[in-house]
Write a protein that holds these residues in place. Sequence first.
Motif, PDB file in Angstrom:
ATOM      1  N   MET A  23      10.762  10.349  10.776  1.00  0.00           N
ATOM      2  CA  MET A  23      11.385  11.095   9.967  1.00  0.00           C
ATOM      3  C   MET A  23      11.228  10.568   8.268  1.00  0.00           C
ATOM      4  N   VAL A  24      10.924   9.083   8.340  1.00  0.00           N
ATOM      5  CA  VAL A  24      10.918   8.332   7.001  1.00  0.00           C
ATOM      6  C   VAL A  24       9.521   8.787   6.481  1.00  0.00           C
ATOM      7  N   ASN A  25       8.294   9.156   7.636  1.00  0.00           N
ATOM      8  CA  ASN A  25       7.178   9.348   6.941  1.00  0.00           C
ATOM      9  C   ASN A  25       6.782  11.038   6.802  1.00  0.00           C
ATOM     10  N   ASP A  44       0.834  -1.032   0.058  1.00  0.00           N
ATOM     11  CA  ASP A  44       0.001   0.087  -0.046  1.00  0.00           C
ATOM     12  C   ASP A  44       0.817   1.310  -0.231  1.00  0.00           C
ATOM     13  N   ARG A  45       1.028   1.907  -1.167  1.00  0.00           N
ATOM     14  CA  ARG A  45       1.833   3.027  -1.329  1.00  0.00           C
ATOM     15  C   ARG A  45       1.296   4.372  -0.686  1.00  0.00           C
ATOM     16  N   THR A  46       0.105   4.387  -0.168  1.00  0.00           N
ATOM     17  CA  THR A  46      -0.676   5.446   0.158  1.00  0.00           C
ATOM     18  C   THR A  46      -0.431   5.764   1.859  1.00  0.00           C
ATOM     19  N   ARG A  47      -0.158   4.842   2.499  1.00  0.00           N
ATOM     20  CA  ARG A  47      -0.104   4.943   4.071  1.00  0.00           C
ATOM     21  C   ARG A  47       1.194   5.038   4.485  1.00  0.00           C
ATOM     22  N   PRO A  48       1.318   5.641   5.621  1.00  0.00           N
ATOM     23  CA  PRO A  48       2.643   5.915   6.381  1.00  0.00           C
ATOM     24  C   PRO A  48       3.341   4.408   6.689  1.00  0.00           C
ATOM     25  N   LEU A  49       4.607   4.285   6.513  1.00  0.00           N
ATOM     26  CA  LEU A  49       5.425   3.178   6.471  1.00  0.00           C
ATOM     27  C   LEU A  49       5.449   2.895   8.120  1.00  0.00           C
ATOM     28  N   GLY A  50       5.496   1.562   8.425  1.00  0.00           N
ATOM     29  CA  GLY A  50       5.519   1.275   9.802  1.00  0.00           C
ATOM     30  C   GLY A  50       6.599   0.134  10.149  1.00  0.00           C
ATOM     31  N   TYR A  51       6.569  -0.563  11.199  1.00  0.00           N
ATOM     32  CA  TYR A  51       7.400  -1.273  11.738  1.00  0.00           C
ATOM     33  C   TYR A  51       7.832  -2.639  10.747  1.00  0.00           C
ATOM     34  N   ASN A  52       6.682  -3.026  10.234  1.00  0.00           N
ATOM     35  CA  ASN A  52       6.933  -4.286   9.325  1.00  0.00           C
ATOM     36  C   ASN A  52       7.118  -3.937   7.873  1.00  0.00           C
ATOM     37  N   ASP A  53       7.062  -2.770   7.652  1.00  0.00           N
ATOM     38  CA  ASP A  53       7.600  -2.205   6.219  1.00  0.00           C
ATOM     39  C   ASP A  53       8.957  -2.400   5.916  1.00  0.00           C
ATOM     40  N   THR A  54       9.582  -2.579   4.610  1.00  0.00           N
ATOM     41  CA  THR A  54      10.910  -2.769   4.671  1.00  0.00           C
ATOM     42  C   THR A  54      11.491  -1.463   4.041  1.00  0.00           C
ATOM     43  N   ILE A  55      12.650  -1.381   4.038  1.00  0.00           N
ATOM     44  CA  ILE A  55      13.603  -0.414   3.704  1.00  0.00           C
ATOM     45  C   ILE A  55      13.561  -0.240   2.335  1.00  0.00           C
ATOM     46  N   ALA A  56      13.177  -1.047   1.421  1.00  0.00           N
ATOM     47  CA  ALA A  56      12.872  -0.972   0.050  1.00  0.00           C
ATOM     48  C   ALA A  56      11.649  -0.138  -0.181  1.00  0.00           C
ATOM     49  N   GLN A  57      10.848  -0.090   0.870  1.00  0.00           N
ATOM     50  CA  GLN A  57       9.505   0.699   0.419  1.00  0.00           C
ATOM     51  C   GLN A  57       9.915   2.066   0.793  1.00  0.00           C
ATOM     52  N   CYS A  58      11.107   2.651   1.398  1.00  0.00           N
ATOM     53  CA  CYS A  58      11.390   4.137   1.150  1.00  0.00           C
ATOM     54  C   CYS A  58      11.357   4.608   0.008  1.00  0.00           C
ATOM     55  N   TYR A  95       8.595   4.900  -1.633  1.00  0.00           N
ATOM     56  CA  TYR A  95       7.620   5.500  -1.834  1.00  0.00           C
ATOM     57  C   TYR A  95       7.399   6.416  -0.397  1.00  0.00           C
ATOM     58  N   ALA A  96       8.253   6.740   0.376  1.00  0.00           N
ATOM     59  CA  ALA A  96       8.025   7.399   1.518  1.00  0.00           C
ATOM     60  C   ALA A  96       7.797   8.738   1.425  1.00  0.00           C
ATOM     61  N   LYS A  97       7.100   9.507   2.414  1.00  0.00           N
ATOM     62  CA  LYS A  97       6.982  10.827   2.360  1.00  0.00           C
ATOM     63  C   LYS A  97       8.151  11.740   2.626  1.00  0.00           C
ATOM     64  N   GLY A  98       9.002  11.091   3.420  1.00  0.00           N
ATOM     65  CA  GLY A  98      10.275  11.963   3.749  1.00  0.00           C
ATOM     66  C   GLY A  98      11.264  11.829   2.653  1.00  0.00           C
ATOM     67  N   ALA A  99      11.669  13.103   2.399  1.00  0.00           N
ATOM     68  CA  ALA A  99      12.658  12.994   1.150  1.00  0.00           C
ATOM     69  C   ALA A  99      14.007  12.494   1.510  1.00  0.00           C
ATOM     70  N   ILE A 100      14.544  12.717   2.841  1.00  0.00           N
ATOM     71  CA  ILE A 100      15.654  11.806   3.407  1.00  0.00           C
ATOM     72  C   ILE A 100      15.480  10.281   3.366  1.00  0.00           C
ATOM     73  N   ALA A 101      14.299   9.915   3.386  1.00  0.00           N
ATOM     74  CA  ALA A 101      14.061   8.226   2.981  1.00  0.00           C
ATOM     75  C   ALA A 101      14.290   7.794   1.660  1.00  0.00           C
ATOM     76  N   ARG A 102      13.866   8.536   0.912  1.00  0.00           N
ATOM     77  CA  ARG A 102      13.773   8.496  -0.466  1.00  0.00           C
ATOM     78  C   ARG A 102      15.555   8.382  -1.048  1.00  0.00           C
ATOM     79  N   ILE A 103      15.986   9.550  -0.554  1.00  0.00           N
ATOM     80  CA  ILE A 103      17.504   9.634  -0.897  1.00  0.00           C
ATOM     81  C   ILE A 103      18.382   8.533  -0.255  1.00  0.00           C
ATOM     82  N   ALA A 104      18.000   8.228   0.819  1.00  0.00           N
ATOM     83  CA  ALA A 104      18.570   6.935   1.248  1.00  0.00           C
ATOM     84  C   ALA A 104      18.215   5.703   0.575  1.00  0.00           C
ATOM     85  N   TYR A 105      17.108   5.544   0.216  1.00  0.00           N
ATOM     86  CA  TYR A 105      16.679   4.313  -0.725  1.00  0.00           C
ATOM     87  C   TYR A 105      17.676   4.507  -1.983  1.00  0.00           C
TER      88      TYR A 105
END
Length: 810
Positions: A780-782, A701-715, A717-727
């Motif tokens: 931060m990721v979200n 689900d690419r619309t909801r905030p990322l949580g404990y059981n989401d993977t780093i790969a899903q960054c 689609y993250a709302k946080g720019a720093i998470a997308r850059i890290a990905y």
Amino acid sequence: MKHKEIINKMTLEEKASLMSGKDFWQTQNIDRLGINSMFLADGPHGIRKQAEAADHLGLNESIPATCFPTAATVANSWNPDLGEKIGDYLGREAVAQNVNVLLGPGINMKRDPLCGRNFEYFSEDPYHAGKLAASYIRGIQSHGISACVKHFAANNQEARRMTIDTVVDERTLREIYLTAFEIAIQEGETKTVMSSYNKLNGEYTNENLHLMQRILRDEWGYNGVVVTDWGGSNDRISGLIAGNELEMPTTAGETNKDIVQAIKNGTIKEEVLDVCVDRLLELMKSTEVSLQGNPQNNFDQDKHHQVAQQAAEESIVLLKNEDHILPLQKDVKVATIGDFAENPRYQGAGSSIVNPTKLDTTLEFMKDVNVQSIGYAQGFERYGKRSKRKIKHACQLAKNADIVLLYMGLDEATEAEGLDRHDMKIPENQIELLHALYEVNPNIVVVLSCGSAVEMPWIDKVKGLVHGYLSGQAGAKAILRVLTGEVNPSGKLAETYPIRYQDTPAYNHFPGEEASVEYRESMYIGYRYYDTAHVDALFPFGYGLSYTTFEYSDLQVTQQGVTFTITNNGEVAGSEVAQLYVSCSSGEIFRPSKELKGFSKVFLQPGETKKVEIAFDDKTFRYFNVITNRWEVESAEYMIQIGASVEDIRLKNTIHIEGSQAPQPYQKNQLPSYYSGEVNDVRQEEFEQLLGRRVPVSHWDRTRPLGYNDTIAQCQYAKGAIARIAYHLIVFSHWFLRKIGKRSTANLIMMSVYHMPFRGMARMTGGVINMSMLDGILQMVNGQFFKGLRHFLKERRKMRQSQKQVPKSS
């Protein structure tokens, strides 16, 4: 409870402390009560006890130990007695290294040839895998320590293994994916079981009450310890309720506090914890007795090496022998070509990496072989880089030889824990070498080294093919003894070799979509599919050649089992693996056309005849009925077939079996694919009919905030720019490392970062990051960077202050 007296003396906090590790490999100790730490070590085919910094990926070197052939290799021996002997020697070394629990054997099914950990598993058949696993367990536990059967259950891929949801129907789960565990637990009497990372039909396995309580505890009567795979705990309280005693590795007390709080607020009763503590204490007390007073590393390395060689010799499979090119004749001129002849590929990669006590190489022992060796050429770069110069040098050598021994296979970075293979191909630079050699000398014998099935479109270019699989530290000498005829090969494949990957039953559903993997092929994995759907295979299940021939005769079938005779018609002694397959003739309940229900390995001198007996057991005629929710037997005529492989049936007879008169569980017209066995492209509607429910959404689900059981790969689609850059930095790093030839390091990024769920930061860092700090990271990721950073730093300070205030553990 066996240890009620000592449990009554424990505080609630002390009980909870025993439920997770003290560090990466040890359990918690309580000195005032005489409770010592246990040491758990990796060890499916050798002890991996790390002396220095601990890790779960095989990065840091371990104490030297015998590297036996991998499970995929020994499976080809079809010999439980050999499995028990290997287990015996593994147990001796574990005791010598003060290891209480040896983490193996692994018995997950080979659903698909691309699973990166297939080298660590026995078979595509649950009966075969269960019997071999039980023998290992008996050998290991004969020394008082514990084996640990893993990974329970339906863990059949490495990609996204910590979050993937395995969607499988109940009958397939029971008949295919749990039967090996059932045999291993009931016949091997293992003291420890390791839960798998994945979800099973929507619930993490170590929290799955159906799996952990109703099946494991209630039906199978298991009363041992369940340990999580490392970092595999999701909700600690749900895991405890399901009967998961031990969480590994340490969480620095964080989840212990969760347990204490859950009891205090009434979420669970203290009696639930007491039962778990009692089981763990029983494992501690029963295993530590055998370790007391044993000198460190006191075992006969040469003798253990010899056992490793015997295991390899009996597991090597001769797949092709055109014009009787093998065994090599005396004084024949031989050119040895291929990097694996100098640097053998002898084990897998990941948590099972063993630091061998010694390592045989082909070149080292070539001088002792009764042939005329004219030299060695590397021929190819190990990790796939093309080299015309190396090919030219190899061809120059091959021109002057009578026979070319070409050592080919997969490298260590291709078959590894934590990631799956991309295809079934041998590296192209090796194939180019083979084609070039064929032009100058067609008398080629390939020695193959890999831990799982590969495509062989090049097989017409070779006259001999010897598959050593991953044959351990003594494998090189063992293979030479087979090549020269000192040993008559007796291995038979424990998995089917398809002609091409597209022919495999799970081709369209492996490794599944992002969130789930659907086992639409149901029970039709491996030979069950090829044999039922009439799909040609390159080499069938159970196949293997010998330097002699065997004749089968005089089949007798009774209600108790079968007897028949085998005669060695050749001129050399050899062993034959006779296989019992059963077919049901009714057609009312869909089944594979044949299923393995017994086997026997028989050694025969030239001209010798032996009578073979294979008994029926409770698994011979059963099927799992989803209406009655239990094992049933169908009243029908059954074809009893004795074969040298699943395709090479030598003897047949029929028997009528009275069944249990259970109701028909299926409507034929709604499951046409399953009644035909043609399951390589089952429609979703038909699969849902088999499941009895809708399949879950397979995409993230690419619309909801990322949580404990989401993977780093899903960054990505993250709302946080720093998470997308890290990905994108992670993806670039992986690409760049592969580009410069650092494939093993690139693999580590995929294993330990890319597919890791966020909770893994807390579960795998030994308390460096806790769940409260993880909340800040997720903020931060979200998209709430500064708020999340403040929260992270605040929780980090709180954790450090609390650590200073807590006195050192006893």
